[in-house]
Design an enzyme around this catalytic site. Structure first.
Site, mmCIF file in Angstrom:
data_model
loop_
_atom_site.group_PDB
_atom_site.id
_atom_site.type_symbol
_atom_site.label_atom_id
_atom_site.label_comp_id
_atom_site.label_asym_id
_atom_site.label_seq_id
_atom_site.Cartn_x
_atom_site.Cartn_y
_atom_site.Cartn_z
ATOM 1 N N CYS A 33 -0.376 0.651 7.280
ATOM 2 C CA CYS A 33 0.331 -0.445 7.958
ATOM 3 C C CYS A 33 -0.200 -0.647 9.370
ATOM 4 O O CYS A 33 0.148 -1.621 10.027
ATOM 5 C CB CYS A 33 1.830 -0.179 7.988
ATOM 6 S SG CYS A 33 2.267 1.308 8.891
ATOM 7 N N CYS A 103 7.539 5.492 6.769
ATOM 8 C CA CYS A 103 7.653 5.253 8.218
ATOM 9 C C CYS A 103 8.253 6.472 8.920
ATOM 10 O O CYS A 103 7.909 6.772 10.060
ATOM 11 C CB CYS A 103 8.530 4.044 8.493
ATOM 12 S SG CYS A 103 8.113 2.614 7.485
HETATM 13 FE FE1 FES Z 1 4.316 1.160 9.303
HETATM 14 FE FE2 FES Z 1 6.865 1.366 9.042
HETATM 15 S S1 FES Z 1 5.604 -0.131 8.182
HETATM 16 S S2 FES Z 1 5.548 2.687 10.054
#
Ligand code: FES
Length: 147
Positions: A33, A103
């Site tokens: 992400c 996360c």
């Molecule tokens: Fe990357 Fe939550 S989407 S840490």
């Protein structure tokens, strides 16, 4: 979708910031992400975490889990801080949606990385502490679907 506690820590994150001359600093990222987390620990001569701060370039769940994680490790010994796993943090927040579980690993890994940095700087060994990874993607158990 998110518990009240998650929303509270997202809207009012605790311990955001930096610590100058911190005893240990750890930075980890999630390549998937692109989110990044940095933890600062101020540890006294009795190995008690006097203060902790974090900064993140991360999503709301990363903010909330880090905020809770900092609350959980503050005042603890370095060994006790190792018990603050992402599971413990999620429990304290009354859960996270499954796609957001990764996360919460950012906070755990950033604390471990900061503890590792502290141990290296002070020439000590913290039992049970493993060398941190820079990218938590390596640690995620099952491949997740794209989202
Ligand atoms: Fe990357 Fe939550 S989407 S840490």
């Amino acid at each position: 979708m998110y518990s009240e506690k998650v929303m509270d820590h997202f809207n009012h994150p605790r311990n955001v910031g930096e610590i100058e001359n911190a005893s240990g600093v750890g930075t980890v990222g999630n390549a998937k992400c692109g989110d990044i987390m940095r933890m600062y620990l101020d540890i006294d001569e009795n190995q008690i975490i006097r203060d902790v701060k974090f900064k993140t370039f991360g999503c709301g769940a990363a903010v909330a889990t880090s905020s809770m994680a900092t609350e959980l490790v503050k005042g603890k010994t370095v060994n006790e801080a190792l018990q603050v796993t992402n599971k413990a943090v999620m429990e304290a927040l009354d859960g996270l949606p499954p796609v957001k579980v990764h996360c919460s690993l950012l906070a755990e890994e950033a604390i471990h990385a900061a503890l590792w940095d502290y141990a290296e700087k002070h020439g000590i060994e913290i039992e049970g502490l493993e060398k941190p990874v820079n990218d938590i993607g390596e640690k995620e158990e099952a491949p997740e679907e794209e989202y």
